[in-house]
Design an enzyme around this catalytic site. Structure first.
Site, PDB file in Angstrom:
ATOM      1  N   LYS A 159       5.105  14.901  -5.964  1.00 17.50           N
ATOM      2  CA  LYS A 159       4.707  14.733  -7.084  1.00 17.50           C
ATOM      3  C   LYS A 159       3.338  14.413  -7.397  1.00 17.50           C
ATOM      4  O   LYS A 159       2.764  13.439  -7.220  1.00 17.50           O
ATOM      5  CB  LYS A 159       4.850  13.054  -7.721  1.00 17.50           C
ATOM      6  CG  LYS A 159       7.313  12.845  -7.522  1.00 17.50           C
ATOM      7  CD  LYS A 159       7.836  11.202  -7.625  1.00 17.50           C
ATOM      8  CE  LYS A 159       8.340  11.768  -8.686  1.00 17.50           C
ATOM      9  NZ  LYS A 159       9.160  10.164  -8.461  1.00 17.50           N
ATOM     10  N   LEU A 204      16.131  12.986  -3.767  1.00 18.60           N
ATOM     11  CA  LEU A 204      18.025  12.298  -3.912  1.00 18.60           C
ATOM     12  C   LEU A 204      18.731  13.230  -4.455  1.00 18.60           C
ATOM     13  O   LEU A 204      17.964  14.080  -5.615  1.00 18.60           O
ATOM     14  CB  LEU A 204      17.632  11.141  -4.409  1.00 18.60           C
ATOM     15  CG  LEU A 204      17.246  10.608  -3.582  1.00 18.60           C
ATOM     16  CD1 LEU A 204      16.965   8.715  -5.048  1.00 18.60           C
ATOM     17  CD2 LEU A 204      18.222   9.481  -2.919  1.00 18.60           C
ATOM     18  N   HIS A 209      19.998   8.391 -13.565  1.00 17.99           N
ATOM     19  CA  HIS A 209      17.943   8.203 -13.680  1.00 17.99           C
ATOM     20  C   HIS A 209      19.128   7.058 -14.452  1.00 17.99           C
ATOM     21  O   HIS A 209      19.493   6.929 -15.476  1.00 17.99           O
ATOM     22  CB  HIS A 209      17.959   9.066 -15.029  1.00 17.99           C
ATOM     23  CG  HIS A 209      16.682   8.453 -15.300  1.00 17.99           C
ATOM     24  ND1 HIS A 209      14.876   9.197 -15.214  1.00 17.99           N
ATOM     25  CD2 HIS A 209      16.349   7.172 -16.439  1.00 17.99           C
ATOM     26  CE1 HIS A 209      14.710   8.169 -16.114  1.00 17.99           C
ATOM     27  NE2 HIS A 209      15.101   7.290 -16.336  1.00 17.99           N
ATOM     28  N   HIS A 236      13.338  17.789 -16.049  1.00 15.49           N
ATOM     29  CA  HIS A 236      13.257  16.528 -15.750  1.00 15.49           C
ATOM     30  C   HIS A 236      12.745  15.651 -17.571  1.00 15.49           C
ATOM     31  O   HIS A 236      12.147  14.894 -16.991  1.00 15.49           O
ATOM     32  CB  HIS A 236      12.085  16.214 -15.213  1.00 15.49           C
ATOM     33  CG  HIS A 236      11.804  17.099 -13.704  1.00 15.49           C
ATOM     34  ND1 HIS A 236      12.703  16.434 -12.857  1.00 15.49           N
ATOM     35  CD2 HIS A 236      11.338  17.434 -12.454  1.00 15.49           C
ATOM     36  CE1 HIS A 236      12.818  17.042 -11.891  1.00 15.49           C
ATOM     37  NE2 HIS A 236      12.229  18.048 -12.022  1.00 15.49           N
ATOM     38  N   LYS A 238      13.936  13.981 -20.507  1.00 12.20           N
ATOM     39  CA  LYS A 238      15.243  13.747 -21.164  1.00 12.20           C
ATOM     40  C   LYS A 238      16.421  14.420 -22.587  1.00 12.20           C
ATOM     41  O   LYS A 238      15.566  14.204 -23.286  1.00 12.20           O
ATOM     42  CB  LYS A 238      15.341  12.244 -21.414  1.00 12.20           C
ATOM     43  CG  LYS A 238      15.281  11.433 -20.379  1.00 12.20           C
ATOM     44  CD  LYS A 238      14.512   9.974 -20.435  1.00 12.20           C
ATOM     45  CE  LYS A 238      14.287   9.331 -19.561  1.00 12.20           C
ATOM     46  NZ  LYS A 238      13.138   8.290 -19.469  1.00 12.20           N
ATOM     47  N   GLU A 276      11.732   2.863 -14.562  1.00 16.97           N
ATOM     48  CA  GLU A 276      12.683   3.211 -14.158  1.00 16.97           C
ATOM     49  C   GLU A 276      13.342   3.908 -12.733  1.00 16.97           C
ATOM     50  O   GLU A 276      12.628   3.447 -12.336  1.00 16.97           O
ATOM     51  CB  GLU A 276      12.146   4.944 -14.259  1.00 16.97           C
ATOM     52  CG  GLU A 276      11.624   5.476 -15.863  1.00 16.97           C
ATOM     53  CD  GLU A 276      11.668   6.541 -16.765  1.00 16.97           C
ATOM     54  OE1 GLU A 276      11.299   6.669 -17.373  1.00 16.97           O
ATOM     55  OE2 GLU A 276      10.823   7.610 -15.252  1.00 16.97           O
ATOM     56  N   GLU A 288       8.829   4.663 -11.030  1.00 12.96           N
ATOM     57  CA  GLU A 288       7.477   3.776 -11.858  1.00 12.96           C
ATOM     58  C   GLU A 288       8.397   3.199 -12.768  1.00 12.96           C
ATOM     59  O   GLU A 288       8.815   2.942 -13.102  1.00 12.96           O
ATOM     60  CB  GLU A 288       7.329   5.961 -12.516  1.00 12.96           C
ATOM     61  CG  GLU A 288       8.095   6.099 -13.801  1.00 12.96           C
ATOM     62  CD  GLU A 288       7.306   7.609 -14.429  1.00 12.96           C
ATOM     63  OE1 GLU A 288       5.428   7.118 -14.030  1.00 12.96           O
ATOM     64  OE2 GLU A 288       8.460   7.978 -15.244  1.00 12.96           O
ATOM     65  N   ASN A 290       6.927   2.895 -17.050  1.00 15.56           N
ATOM     66  CA  ASN A 290       5.986   3.114 -18.380  1.00 15.56           C
ATOM     67  C   ASN A 290       6.262   2.048 -18.998  1.00 15.56           C
ATOM     68  O   ASN A 290       6.797   1.041 -19.101  1.00 15.56           O
ATOM     69  CB  ASN A 290       6.954   3.777 -19.318  1.00 15.56           C
ATOM     70  CG  ASN A 290       7.554   4.979 -18.118  1.00 15.56           C
ATOM     71  OD1 ASN A 290       7.099   6.158 -17.937  1.00 15.56           O
ATOM     72  ND2 ASN A 290       8.788   5.238 -18.457  1.00 15.56           N
ATOM     73  N   ARG A 292       4.744   1.404 -22.468  1.00 18.05           N
ATOM     74  CA  ARG A 292       4.918   1.589 -23.431  1.00 18.05           C
ATOM     75  C   ARG A 292       7.100   1.050 -24.363  1.00 18.05           C
ATOM     76  O   ARG A 292       6.898   1.064 -23.846  1.00 18.05           O
ATOM     77  CB  ARG A 292       4.494   2.910 -24.181  1.00 18.05           C
ATOM     78  CG  ARG A 292       5.464   3.733 -23.200  1.00 18.05           C
ATOM     79  CD  ARG A 292       4.858   4.992 -23.480  1.00 18.05           C
ATOM     80  NE  ARG A 292       5.396   6.242 -22.188  1.00 18.05           N
ATOM     81  CZ  ARG A 292       6.508   6.858 -22.211  1.00 18.05           C
ATOM     82  NH1 ARG A 292       7.847   6.702 -22.617  1.00 18.05           N
ATOM     83  NH2 ARG A 292       7.261   7.566 -21.029  1.00 18.05           N
TER      84      ARG A 292
HETATM   85  P1  ADP Z   1       7.668  12.438 -14.456  1.00 16.14           P
HETATM   86  O1  ADP Z   1       6.720  10.644 -14.782  1.00 16.14           O
HETATM   87  O2  ADP Z   1       6.508  12.965 -14.758  1.00 16.14           O
HETATM   88  O3  ADP Z   1       8.257  11.964 -15.581  1.00 16.14           O
HETATM   89  P2  ADP Z   1      10.024  10.398 -12.699  1.00 16.14           P
HETATM   90  O4  ADP Z   1       9.092  10.297 -12.015  1.00 16.14           O
HETATM   91  O5  ADP Z   1       9.917   9.567 -14.137  1.00 16.14           O
HETATM   92  O6  ADP Z   1       7.946  11.978 -13.318  1.00 16.14           O
HETATM   93  O7  ADP Z   1      10.494  11.687 -12.677  1.00 16.14           O
HETATM   94  C1  ADP Z   1      11.012  12.926 -13.375  1.00 16.14           C
HETATM   95  C2  ADP Z   1      12.726  12.638 -12.842  1.00 16.14           C
HETATM   96  O8  ADP Z   1      12.664  13.518 -11.992  1.00 16.14           O
HETATM   97  C3  ADP Z   1      13.377  12.054 -12.859  1.00 16.14           C
HETATM   98  O9  ADP Z   1      14.102  11.272 -13.520  1.00 16.14           O
HETATM   99  C4  ADP Z   1      13.984  12.683 -12.172  1.00 16.14           C
HETATM  100  O10 ADP Z   1      14.898  13.624 -12.784  1.00 16.14           O
HETATM  101  C5  ADP Z   1      13.381  13.275 -11.103  1.00 16.14           C
HETATM  102  N1  ADP Z   1      13.036  12.443  -9.597  1.00 16.14           N
HETATM  103  C6  ADP Z   1      12.208  11.782  -9.406  1.00 16.14           C
HETATM  104  N2  ADP Z   1      12.360  11.397  -8.627  1.00 16.14           N
HETATM  105  C7  ADP Z   1      12.841  12.106  -7.893  1.00 16.14           C
HETATM  106  C8  ADP Z   1      13.457  11.849  -6.104  1.00 16.14           C
HETATM  107  N3  ADP Z   1      12.595  11.221  -6.129  1.00 16.14           N
HETATM  108  N4  ADP Z   1      14.590  12.581  -6.230  1.00 16.14           N
HETATM  109  C9  ADP Z   1      15.340  13.635  -6.899  1.00 16.14           C
HETATM  110  N5  ADP Z   1      14.933  13.233  -7.947  1.00 16.14           N
HETATM  111  C10 ADP Z   1      13.863  13.454  -8.713  1.00 16.14           C
END
Ligand code: ADP
Length: 448
Positions: A159, A204, A209, A236, A238, A276, A288, A290, A292
């Protein structure tokens, strides 16, 4: 205590209108800023004043800090609400706003910076006692990718440290794939966020979520308004959100809520925010925060009866929270369908003129949208044009209400994702609430 005289809304579309509505109810004057492509936006027409801040391209208008600050100075606005996206999580902007003697309706620039860097955010949460997704403690590079991946355990997810919107994320299942995945994620991160730093987490397999809405004031009061389940995602992003989650027990909810409250109290967090989590086999893992208001905030408003945008404005003006944790009661069930101007099968954007527009209505229905009959959806921005939010006594009633309101909704002239939601609402897995974050992608692959 005093509120603001005049708020400048540094955003567009439905969220700009949402903020304007809160201001009107609080007797606060509003300034709309808009690009040349948005002069016919509903909130521009309804605002007390409006200022054109540049051409259609976001980087020359909604992202142009100097133009927005000039607009605030010229109109004498004493606060700026950034909405979501655009400059809402830009600490430099928040700082500049405050340096001009204008209130930024949001958290401190320090908190925005801290949570904007995902490695720092995770470290902070670990220190605050919040469970996080197992992963690297710092950045990974192509040189140490294999070593880290073996420590974290395959499959791993790479990421972007400054990521958002699911960009710069890559899954790797073996030593053969991981170096390339780190390289690709780095390039994507650099292109999207100007920062190529990436980190690694355990991927995972079947999580949900789950996110927790929090609010804090400047007097040290904090509260959480329960969770939202946002597992129905495509790329990714919603698509459908609900509150409460059909997967949580009351015990799990209360336990996570108290961990979160303690953490944000220790942080001294001010304003609205969302933590989240991924939820798998009864365990929560922080991803993470957010800093806002979120797109899906209305489902929380529907089940708590609390106006989150008004609360943001009040705490920014120095008022204490209008409620305490004990006052929060979750009533019934709420669902939000994001309606995008997109082809419901290919998801290609479908901008253009809306030739006929009729919104659903009746008991338990809320439509947050800036569009109207004859409105032209510009091709320059996010394709979300409306949020259909329903509230019911039970999840079952809410599902029935989603179905009948989708049947009532008429948007002609452009394609929208209404037909997708129409299919989702009758799906047996969706009906029983049995889905995880990969469910929608798998479903769409089967349908194709
Ligand atoms: P962004 O800030 O780019 O939206 P996130 O960290 O919120 O990134 O992750 C976005 C989505 O990616 C999550 O809602 C989930 O669906 C998937 N995701 C993130 N981390 C993981 C993980 N460790 N394992 C599986 N899916 C993940």
């Amino acid at each position: 205590m005093k509120l603001f005289e005049k708020i400048l809304i540094a955003n567009r579309g439905e969220i700009a209108l949402r903020i304007l509505r809160a201001c009107k109810e609080l007797n606060i004057k509003t300034v709309a800023v808009h690009s040349t492509a948005d002069e016919n936006c509903k909130h521009v027409r309804l605002a007390d004043e409006s200022v054109c801040i540049g051409p259609a391209s976001s980087k020359d208008s909604y992202l142009k800090m100097s133009s927005i600050l000039s607009a605030a100075e010229i109109t004498g606005a004493d606060a700026i609400h950034p909405g979501f996206g655009f400059l809402s999580e830009n600490a430099t902007f928040a700082q500049m706003v405050e340096e001009h003697g204008i209130t930024f309706i949001g958290p401190t620039p320090q908190h925005i910076t801290m949570m904007g860097d995902k490695i720092t955010a995770k470290k902070t949460m670990i220190e605050l006692g919040v469970p996080v997704v197992p992963g690297t403690e710092g950045a990974v590079t192509v040189d140490n990718a294999i070593e880290w991946a073996n420590k974290v355990g395959y499959p791993v997810l790479i990421k972007a440290t400054s990521g958002g919107g699911g960009k710069g994320m890559k899954v790797a299942t073996s030593d053969d794939e991981v170096v390339n995945a780190v390289r690709m994620a780095g390039l994507e991160a650099k292109a999207n966020f100007g920062n190529d730093e990436v980190y690694m987490e355990r991927y995972l397999r079947k999580p949900r979520h789950i996110e927790i809405q929090v609010v804090g004031d400047t007097h040290g009061n904090v509260a959480n308004l329960g969770e939202r389940d946002c597992s129905i995602q495509r790329r990714h992003q919603k698509v459908w959100e609900e509150a409460p989650s059909p997967a949580l027990t009351n015990d799990q909810r209360t336990k996570l809520g108290s961990i979160v409250n303690q953490a944000i109290k220790k942080m001294g967090y001010r304003g609205a925010g969302t933590l989240e989590f991924l939820f798998e086999d009864g365990e929560f893992f922080f991803m993470e925060m957010n800093t806002r208001i979120q797109v899906e905030h209305p489902v929380t408003e529907m089940v708590t009866g609390i106006d989150l945008v008004k609360e943001q404005i009040m705490v920014a003006a120095g008022h204490p929270l209008s409620f305490s944790q004990e006052d929060i009661k979750i009533t019934g069930h709420a669902i939000e369908c994001r309606i995008n101007a997109e082809d419901p099968q290919t998801f290609t954007p479908s901008p253009g003129k809306i030739t006929s527009y009729h919104t659903p209505g009746g008991f338990g229905i809320r439509v947050d949208s800036h569009v109207y009959d004859g409105y032209v959806v510009p091709p320059h921005y996010d394709s979300m044009i409306a949020k259909l939010i329903v509230h019911g006594k039970t999840r079952e009633e809410a599902m029935q209400r989603v179905r009948r309101s989708l049947d009532e909704y008429v948007i002609d002239g452009i394609s929208t994702t209404i037909p997708l939601h129409r299919i989702l609402v009758d799906n047996p897995d969706m009906r029983s609430g049995d889905y995880d974050i990969h469910w929608l992608e798998k479903f769409l692959a089967k349908e194709a």
